[in-house]
Design a protein around this motif. Structure first.
Motif, short mmCIF file in Angstrom:
data_model
loop_
_atom_site.label_atom_id
_atom_site.label_comp_id
_atom_site.label_asym_id
_atom_site.label_seq_id
_atom_site.Cartn_x
_atom_site.Cartn_y
_atom_site.Cartn_z
N GLU A 227 48.84 -51.92 0.41
CA GLU A 227 47.84 -53.03 -0.16
C GLU A 227 48.68 -54.41 -0.40
OE1 GLU A 227 44.14 -54.29 -0.56
OE2 GLU A 227 44.82 -52.01 -0.35
N VAL B 4 49.41 -56.04 3.47
CA VAL B 4 48.15 -56.47 4.17
C VAL B 4 47.54 -57.82 3.61
CG1 VAL B 4 47.41 -54.31 5.06
CG2 VAL B 4 46.38 -55.02 2.97
N ASN B 5 48.06 -58.02 2.05
CA ASN B 5 47.41 -59.30 1.50
C ASN B 5 48.59 -60.21 1.45
OD1 ASN B 5 45.01 -58.11 0.66
ND2 ASN B 5 46.03 -57.05 -0.99
N HIS C 278 46.40 -44.19 8.65
CA HIS C 278 45.38 -44.42 9.34
C HIS C 278 44.06 -45.00 8.90
CE1 HIS C 278 47.34 -42.38 12.87
NE2 HIS C 278 47.52 -41.18 12.31
N ASP C 279 43.82 -44.82 7.72
CA ASP C 279 42.82 -44.93 6.89
C ASP C 279 42.88 -46.80 6.95
OD1 ASP C 279 40.39 -45.05 5.15
OD2 ASP C 279 41.51 -45.61 3.52
N PHE C 280 44.44 -47.22 6.56
CA PHE C 280 44.32 -48.60 6.48
C PHE C 280 44.36 -49.20 7.85
CE2 PHE C 280 46.10 -48.01 2.16
CZ PHE C 280 46.07 -49.24 1.40
N ARG D 293 42.49 -48.60 10.33
CA ARG D 293 41.05 -48.90 10.63
C ARG D 293 40.60 -50.09 10.20
NH1 ARG D 293 40.74 -42.81 10.25
NH2 ARG D 293 40.44 -43.10 8.02
N ARG D 294 41.14 -50.61 9.07
CA ARG D 294 40.39 -51.68 8.23
C ARG D 294 41.32 -52.98 8.58
NH1 ARG D 294 41.38 -50.68 2.74
NH2 ARG D 294 42.42 -48.56 3.12
N ASP D 295 42.73 -52.64 9.25
CA ASP D 295 43.59 -53.88 9.71
C ASP D 295 44.27 -53.53 11.08
OD1 ASP D 295 45.46 -55.80 9.76
OD2 ASP D 295 45.25 -56.00 7.45
#
Length: 298
Positions: A26, A29-30, A54-56, A58-60
């Motif tokens: 987090e 990505v910020n 993998h969850d991150f 999918r968003r980035d």
């Protein structure tokens, strides 16, 4: 995965890192500097590390996931991150730690403004498992000396927790060093070696948060640390001081220094070893005793 090469790669060597990895990712990505790739190199984790990445991802789309088929040890996994990077600039991010939003931006600005700087790093705050502040740490290894020898000796004599190792570096120059090693204290030896290739710049802001907790590498026993760095030889009694001495000499002879400067610097390192002779002798005797104690009976 995009074919475009990002300016900065942030390598995240991870092993069973599920507990703190979401906070680390987090924070990455910020980052205010957005021309980055976040590459998690999973060292054959057995927890949910891969699912989290993998969850991150999918968003980035800037997140890249690489999984080693087997545990290659922490030192080799740090090297693997550098081997896989495609970027001009590189930094490591521990899966336990996290970075302020302007970390990368501030470091890149320094490297862009000063071509003779190889590494830029911010100051670090030590935090506990809950993220509560423990200490504002003074790294003290920044050096802008023109002489590679002076820079090296300054780092060797001043180094502590090696938080600067997580700063932003020039990838091509980092690749000329050992990068890391499968032995205890390899980060210290390589941080010293980095100084042979350029100046090291400390940014005065506290932008890195290093987590100190019971399961952290810093809290492990010596045997656990040796196995952590090299799982192929978990029961071997490593002669740490002797190994570090050898690798220091090797790093000097690998460097671009003129032959005379190499000899002078190697001599200084050896004189420092003589001053530490009691520790070296104790380690050698302890290692011999350990080997004989484990030798099979005839």
């Amino acid at each position: 995965m995009s074919t475009r090469v990002p300016r900065v790669t942030i390598g995240v060597p991870a092993y069973n890192a599920a507990r703190f990895l979401p906070i680390a990712l987090e924070s990455l990505v910020n980052q205010t500097y957005t021309d980055i790739e976040i590459m998690v190199v999973d060292n054959a984790s057995t927890d949910s590390t891969g699912d989290i990445v993998h969850d991150f991802a999918r968003r980035d789309p800037r997140i890249r996931y690489v999984r080693n088929p087997q545990n290659i040890g922490a030192g080799r996994n740090f090297i693997r991150c550098v081997e896989l990077t495609r970027s001009e600039l590189f930094r490591w991010q521990s899966a336990d730690d996290y970075s302020a939003p302007t970390f990368v931006e501030r470091c890149v600005a320094v490297l862009d403004a000063h071509r003779d700087v190889i590494q830029a790093y911010p100051r670090a705050i030590l935090v506990d498992e809950n993220g509560d502040e423990l200490e504002r740490y003074d790294e003290r290894i920044s050096t802008l000396a023109e002489s590679p020898r002076e820079r090296y000796l300054h780092v060797m004599r001043s180094i502590g927790l090696v938080n600067a190792f997580y700063g932003v570096m020039r990838t091509d120059l980092l690749r000329r060093t050992a990068i890391h090693g499968a032995y205890l204290g390899a980060d210290v030896v390589v941080q010293e070696e980095i100084a042979l290739y350029g100046k090291i710049w400390e940014i005065p802001e506290f932008l890195y948060f290093r987590r100190m907790h019971a399961a952290a590498h810093s809290a492990m026993s010596v045997a656990e640390k040796n196995a952590f760095y090299n799982p192929d030889l978990p029961r071997r009694r490593e002669l740490t001081m002797w190994r570090q001495l050898r690798e220091r000499i090797r790093s000097v002879w690998r460097s671009p220094l003129p032959a005379g400067e190499k000899s002078r610097l190697a001599g200084t390192i050896l004189r420092s070893a003589i001053r530490a002779r009691d520790g070296l002798a104790h380690e050698l005797v302890d290692g011999v005793r350990y080997r004989f104690a484990r030798a099979p009976s005839p």
